[in-house]
Design a protein around this motif. Structure first.
Motif, mmCIF file in Angstrom:
data_model
loop_
_atom_site.group_PDB
_atom_site.id
_atom_site.type_symbol
_atom_site.label_atom_id
_atom_site.label_comp_id
_atom_site.label_asym_id
_atom_site.label_seq_id
_atom_site.Cartn_x
_atom_site.Cartn_y
_atom_site.Cartn_z
ATOM 1 N N ALA A 180 58.081 38.039 40.946
ATOM 2 C CA ALA A 180 58.114 39.423 40.853
ATOM 3 C C ALA A 180 56.747 39.176 40.351
ATOM 4 C CB ALA A 180 58.505 40.312 39.915
ATOM 5 N N GLU A 181 56.059 38.594 39.427
ATOM 6 C CA GLU A 181 55.040 38.873 38.491
ATOM 7 C C GLU A 181 53.834 37.897 39.747
ATOM 8 O OE1 GLU A 181 53.948 37.413 34.601
ATOM 9 O OE2 GLU A 181 56.200 38.567 33.885
ATOM 10 N N ASP A 182 54.996 36.665 40.237
ATOM 11 C CA ASP A 182 53.691 36.496 41.054
ATOM 12 C C ASP A 182 53.606 36.875 42.708
ATOM 13 O OD1 ASP A 182 53.593 34.021 39.701
ATOM 14 O OD2 ASP A 182 55.203 32.952 41.113
ATOM 15 N N ARG A 183 54.710 37.284 42.987
ATOM 16 C CA ARG A 183 53.998 39.038 44.733
ATOM 17 C C ARG A 183 53.323 39.840 44.034
ATOM 18 N NH1 ARG A 183 60.900 39.350 46.111
ATOM 19 N NH2 ARG A 183 60.997 37.054 46.526
ATOM 20 N N THR A 184 53.523 40.081 42.415
ATOM 21 C CA THR A 184 52.595 41.358 42.975
ATOM 22 C C THR A 184 51.389 40.564 42.487
ATOM 23 O OG1 THR A 184 53.515 42.529 40.908
ATOM 24 C CG2 THR A 184 51.761 42.786 40.509
ATOM 25 N N ASP A 185 50.672 39.646 42.051
ATOM 26 C CA ASP A 185 49.685 39.081 42.182
ATOM 27 C C ASP A 185 49.202 38.599 43.491
ATOM 28 O OD1 ASP A 185 49.632 38.851 39.580
ATOM 29 O OD2 ASP A 185 50.264 36.789 39.377
ATOM 30 N N LEU A 186 49.890 37.651 44.480
ATOM 31 C CA LEU A 186 49.640 37.565 45.474
ATOM 32 C C LEU A 186 49.205 39.061 46.372
ATOM 33 C CD1 LEU A 186 52.327 35.127 47.041
ATOM 34 C CD2 LEU A 186 50.229 34.365 46.334
ATOM 35 N N ALA A 187 50.057 39.768 46.208
ATOM 36 C CA ALA A 187 49.516 41.457 46.768
ATOM 37 C C ALA A 187 48.006 41.655 46.221
ATOM 38 C CB ALA A 187 50.666 42.370 46.569
ATOM 39 N N GLU A 188 47.594 41.674 45.553
ATOM 40 C CA GLU A 188 46.768 41.982 45.036
ATOM 41 C C GLU A 188 45.761 41.774 44.466
ATOM 42 O OE1 GLU A 188 46.717 41.725 40.590
ATOM 43 O OE2 GLU A 188 47.761 43.740 40.059
ATOM 44 N N ASP A 189 45.937 40.578 45.198
ATOM 45 C CA ASP A 189 44.901 38.713 45.863
ATOM 46 C C ASP A 189 44.791 39.572 47.809
ATOM 47 O OD1 ASP A 189 44.341 37.041 44.004
ATOM 48 O OD2 ASP A 189 45.390 36.108 44.769
ATOM 49 N N ARG A 190 46.238 39.637 48.488
ATOM 50 C CA ARG A 190 45.770 40.573 49.596
ATOM 51 C C ARG A 190 45.026 41.206 49.777
ATOM 52 N NH1 ARG A 190 51.177 38.250 49.796
ATOM 53 N NH2 ARG A 190 51.584 40.708 49.388
ATOM 54 N N THR A 191 44.898 42.668 48.865
ATOM 55 C CA THR A 191 44.462 43.598 48.646
ATOM 56 C C THR A 191 42.597 43.699 48.284
ATOM 57 O OG1 THR A 191 46.310 44.734 48.200
ATOM 58 C CG2 THR A 191 44.423 45.949 47.817
ATOM 59 N N ASN A 192 42.508 42.961 47.630
ATOM 60 C CA ASN A 192 40.980 42.571 47.305
ATOM 61 C C ASN A 192 40.595 41.807 48.551
ATOM 62 O OD1 ASN A 192 42.024 43.188 44.828
ATOM 63 N ND2 ASN A 192 41.055 41.739 43.600
ATOM 64 N N TRP A 193 41.052 40.615 49.350
ATOM 65 C CA TRP A 193 40.245 40.434 50.479
ATOM 66 C C TRP A 193 40.033 41.231 51.236
ATOM 67 C CZ3 TRP A 193 44.365 35.964 50.005
ATOM 68 C CH2 TRP A 193 44.059 34.624 49.396
ATOM 69 N N ALA A 194 41.331 42.324 51.187
ATOM 70 C CA ALA A 194 41.114 43.803 52.555
ATOM 71 C C ALA A 194 39.373 43.872 52.435
ATOM 72 C CB ALA A 194 42.591 43.989 52.664
ATOM 73 N N GLU A 195 40.013 44.356 50.819
ATOM 74 C CA GLU A 195 38.625 44.751 50.944
ATOM 75 C C GLU A 195 37.247 44.467 51.323
ATOM 76 O OE1 GLU A 195 38.806 46.615 46.467
ATOM 77 O OE2 GLU A 195 39.692 48.510 47.415
ATOM 78 N N ASP A 196 37.031 43.264 50.975
ATOM 79 C CA ASP A 196 36.595 42.192 51.358
ATOM 80 C C ASP A 196 35.705 41.964 52.833
ATOM 81 O OD1 ASP A 196 35.698 41.706 48.527
ATOM 82 O OD2 ASP A 196 36.378 39.554 48.571
ATOM 83 N N ARG A 197 36.789 41.906 53.059
ATOM 84 C CA ARG A 197 36.680 42.244 54.874
ATOM 85 C C ARG A 197 36.186 43.205 54.971
ATOM 86 N NH1 ARG A 197 41.632 39.909 54.267
ATOM 87 N NH2 ARG A 197 42.721 41.439 55.087
ATOM 88 N N THR A 198 36.685 44.626 54.246
ATOM 89 C CA THR A 198 36.458 45.159 55.230
ATOM 90 C C THR A 198 34.825 46.077 55.185
ATOM 91 O OG1 THR A 198 38.514 46.537 54.440
ATOM 92 C CG2 THR A 198 36.393 48.072 54.592
#
Length: 132
Positions: free
Chosen positions: A11-29
C-alpha cells in the motif's frame, strides 16, 4: 503478521508511485503551459507582423490615415494577445508546483509580455510618424 506487513508495504509503494505520477503530471503541465505561452506570443507577433505588412503594402492608399489605422488595430490586437498570454500563463504557474522541472518564472513572463507590448507600441507610433 508477515502478510499484514507486506500488504502495508504494498500500500505504501502504491501511494509513493501515485505521488510520483502526480508530480510528473504537474511538471508536464508546467512545461505545456510554457509552450502555450510561447504559442500565444507567436500569435501576438503574427498580428503585429500583419499590421506592419498591411501598412507596407497599402501605405499609399487614400485616405492616408486608413492603412495606418488598420495596421494599428492589428498591432493593438497583438498587444492584447501578449497581455492575455502573460495573465493566463502566470495564473497557471502560480497554481502548480514544480517538482523536477524548472518552470519559467512568472516575472519573466510578465517582462517578456511587457517588452513585446512596448516594442509593438513603438512600431505603431513609428507608423504614424513616418512620412511616405
Amino acid at each position: 503478521m508477515s502478510d499484514d506487513k507486506s500488504s502495508n508495504d504494498l500500500a505504501e509503494d502504491r501511494t509513493d508511485l501515485a505521488e510520483d505520477r502526480t508530480n510528473w503530471a504537474e511538471d508536464r503541465t508546467l512545461m505545456a503551459n510554457e509552450r502555450t505561452f510561447a504559442g500565444w506570443m507567436r500569435t501576438g507577433l503574427a498580428a503585429v507582423g500583419i499590421g506592419l505588412g498591411f501598412n507596407a503594402l497599402f501605405g499609399k492608399m487614400e485616405p492616408a490615415f486608413l492603412p495606418k489605422a488598420i495596421a494599428t488595430i492589428f498591432i493593438l490586437i497583438g498587444i492584447f494577445v501578449f497581455f492575455a498570454a502573460q495573465r493566463n500563463g502566470c495564473a497557471v504557474q502560480t497554481r502548480l508546483q514544480a517538482h523536477q522541472a524548472e518552470p519559467l518564472q512568472t516575472m519573466n513572463m510578465r517582462l517578456i509580455a511587457a517588452f513585446m507590448a512596448l516594442g509593438s507600441a513603438g512600431l505603431a507610433v513609428g507608423i504614424w510618424l513616418m512620412k511616405f
